[in-house]
Write a protein that holds these residues in place. Structure first.
Motif, PDB file in Angstrom:
ATOM      1  N   MET A 122      -6.268   7.951  -2.687  1.00 17.91           N
ATOM      2  CA  MET A 122      -7.467   7.329  -2.116  1.00 17.91           C
ATOM      3  C   MET A 122      -7.958   6.164  -2.973  1.00 17.91           C
ATOM      4  N   VAL A 123      -7.818   6.283  -4.300  1.00 18.63           N
ATOM      5  CA  VAL A 123      -8.180   5.175  -5.190  1.00 18.63           C
ATOM      6  C   VAL A 123      -7.302   3.965  -4.903  1.00 18.63           C
ATOM      7  N   ALA A 124      -5.982   4.204  -4.800  1.00 20.33           N
ATOM      8  CA  ALA A 124      -5.047   3.118  -4.501  1.00 20.33           C
ATOM      9  C   ALA A 124      -5.353   2.507  -3.130  1.00 20.33           C
ATOM     10  N   GLN A 125      -5.660   3.356  -2.163  1.00 18.00           N
ATOM     11  CA  GLN A 125      -5.994   2.891  -0.820  1.00 18.00           C
ATOM     12  C   GLN A 125      -7.229   1.998  -0.852  1.00 18.00           C
ATOM     13  N   THR A 126      -8.230   2.414  -1.603  1.00 19.50           N
ATOM     14  CA  THR A 126      -9.461   1.639  -1.696  1.00 19.50           C
ATOM     15  C   THR A 126      -9.211   0.282  -2.346  1.00 19.50           C
ATOM     16  N   ILE A 127      -8.388   0.275  -3.395  1.00 18.36           N
ATOM     17  CA  ILE A 127      -8.110  -0.971  -4.115  1.00 18.36           C
ATOM     18  C   ILE A 127      -7.331  -1.947  -3.244  1.00 18.36           C
ATOM     19  N   PHE A 128      -6.323  -1.449  -2.550  1.00 14.31           N
ATOM     20  CA  PHE A 128      -5.420  -2.337  -1.812  1.00 14.31           C
ATOM     21  C   PHE A 128      -5.877  -2.654  -0.393  1.00 14.31           C
ATOM     22  N   ILE A 129      -6.845  -1.901   0.134  1.00 16.49           N
ATOM     23  CA  ILE A 129      -7.310  -2.153   1.499  1.00 16.49           C
ATOM     24  C   ILE A 129      -8.751  -2.648   1.513  1.00 16.49           C
ATOM     25  N   ARG A 130      -9.656  -1.901   0.878  1.00 16.60           N
ATOM     26  CA  ARG A 130     -11.073  -2.263   0.943  1.00 16.60           C
ATOM     27  C   ARG A 130     -11.399  -3.488   0.106  1.00 16.60           C
ATOM     28  N   LYS A 131     -10.815  -3.607  -1.081  1.00 16.49           N
ATOM     29  CA  LYS A 131     -11.113  -4.737  -1.956  1.00 16.49           C
ATOM     30  C   LYS A 131     -10.788  -6.076  -1.288  1.00 16.49           C
ATOM     31  N   PRO A 132      -9.556  -6.242  -0.743  1.00 16.84           N
ATOM     32  CA  PRO A 132      -9.272  -7.498  -0.035  1.00 16.84           C
ATOM     33  C   PRO A 132     -10.198  -7.728   1.144  1.00 16.84           C
ATOM     34  N   MET A 133     -10.584  -6.645   1.821  1.00 15.07           N
ATOM     35  CA  MET A 133     -11.499  -6.739   2.953  1.00 15.07           C
ATOM     36  C   MET A 133     -12.850  -7.304   2.506  1.00 15.07           C
ATOM     37  N   MET A 134     -13.348  -6.805   1.366  1.00 14.61           N
ATOM     38  CA  MET A 134     -14.625  -7.274   0.836  1.00 14.61           C
ATOM     39  C   MET A 134     -14.519  -8.714   0.344  1.00 14.61           C
ATOM     40  N   LYS A 135     -13.379  -9.062  -0.254  1.00 13.08           N
ATOM     41  CA  LYS A 135     -13.179 -10.428  -0.756  1.00 13.08           C
ATOM     42  C   LYS A 135     -13.179 -11.426   0.386  1.00 13.08           C
ATOM     43  N   THR A 136     -12.522 -11.052   1.493  1.00 11.48           N
ATOM     44  CA  THR A 136     -12.490 -11.919   2.672  1.00 11.48           C
ATOM     45  C   THR A 136     -13.887 -12.121   3.243  1.00 11.48           C
TER      46      THR A 136
END
Length: 256
Positions: free
Chosen positions: A232-246
Motif C-alpha cells: 500500500m505504501v508503494a501504491q500510494t507513492i507510485f499512484i497518488r503522488k503523481p496524481m497530486m503533482k499533476t
C-alpha cells in the motif's frame, strides 16, 4: 464523514459475524462446511498451500506471494478509491463556499444546502460513496486471508526468515505498525483529512492498534500485515503522488 465511518464499522461487524469468527480455532479443510468456509477461506488456504509446496514448503514466502496477488487483484479498486478521494479534494473550496453560504441550521436552509451540494457533486461527476465501495468489497477478501492463515495447520509448524510462523514475533509488529503509519501519512499528505483532528488521531491510533495486536497473533499474520502495508505504501507513492503533482501543476500550486 461520521456516517461513512459508522457505516464502515457496521459493515465490518456484520462481515465478522457472517464469516464465522467463532470458527477461528477450527482447521480449514476441503470438508469444512458453510458458504464462508467453502468459497472464501478454503480457496485462499489452498493457494497458500499450493505456493508453499511449489517452493519447498516455504509457507512464509507463500504468504508473501498470495498477499501480493490479492493486492494486485484489488489494485483497480484502490485506484478508484484514490481517484474518488482526489475528486472530493478538488471540490473542497466550492463545497466550503456552499456550506458558508447556507450556514444557518433551520430546515429550509439545510435543505438548500443538500440540494446545492448534490448539484456540485453532479457537476463534477463526484460520488461521495465511491471511496467507500472499494473498502466494502475488500473486506471479505481480507478477512478470508486472515482466516486462511490462522486456520491452515501447516502454517504454524514452519519457519520463515528469523521467526516461527505459528508463534508471536517481536520485530514484525513494529515493522507492521511503522508501515501502517507511513501509508496513512502518505495518504493524508496534501488532503483535507490532514486538517481533520479525528483523522489525525486515527493516524496514530491505527498503527498502535496493529502493533499491539501483532504482538499477540502468530507471526504469519503479522507477515501478512507487513507485506500488505508495504504494498500500500508503494501504491500510494507510485499512484497518488503523481496524481497530486499533476493537480498542483494544473492549478498552479507549485508557483509562488
Amino acid at each position: 464523514m461520521r456516517k461513512k465511518y459508522l457505516m464502515l464499522v457496521v459493515l465490518i461487524g456484520l462481515l465478522a459475524i457472517l464469516s464465522g469468527c467463532t470458527e477461528i480455532n477450527q482447521p480449514i479443510t476441503s470438508e469444512s462446511d458453510g458458504i464462508w468456509n467453502s468459497y472464501f477461506v478454503y480457496p485462499v488456504s489452498w493457494l497458500i498451500t499450493y505456493f508453499a509446496n511449489l517452493f519447498g514448503e516455504n509457507y512464509g514466502l507463500s504468504i508473501v506471494i498470495v498477499t501480493i496477488i490479492f493486492r494486485l487483484i484489488l489494485l483497480p479498486l484502490n485506484v478508484k478509491q484514490l481517484k474518488s478521494s482526489k475528486a472530493m479534494q478538488d471540490i473542497q473550496p466550492e463545497l466550503k463556499e456552499i456550506q458558508k453560504k447556507y450556514s444557518s441550521k433551520d430546515a429550509t436552509t439545510q435543505q438548500k444546502l443538500q440540494q446545492e451540494t448534490m448539484s456540485l457533486f453532479q457537476k463534477h461527476g463526484v460520488n461521495p460513496l465511491a471511496g467507500c465501495l472499494p473498502i466494502f468489497v475488500q473486506m471479505p477478501i481480507l478477512i478470508a486471508m486472515y482466516h486462511a492463515i490462522m486456520r491452515t495447520e501447516a502454517v504454524s509448524s514452519h519457519n520463515f526468515l528469523w521467526f516461527e510462523l505459528g508463534s508471536p514475533d517481536y520485530i514484525l509488529p513494529i515493522i507492521a505498525g511503522a508501515a501502517t503509519f507511513l501509508q496513512q501519512k502518505l495518504m493524508m499528505a496534501g488532503s483535507p483529512a490532514a486538517q481533520n483532528p479525528q483523522m489525525m488521531v486515527m493516524l496514530y491510533v491505527m498503527p498502535i492498534m496493529i502493533t499491539v495486536f501483532a504482538f499477540f497473533f502468530p507471526a504469519a499474520l503479522a507477515l501478512y500485515w507487513v507485506v500488505g502495508n508495504i504494498f500500500m505504501v508503494a501504491q500510494t507513492i507510485f499512484i497518488r503522488k503523481p496524481m497530486m503533482k499533476t493537480a498542483n501543476t494544473d492549478t498552479g500550486g507549485d508557483k509562488k
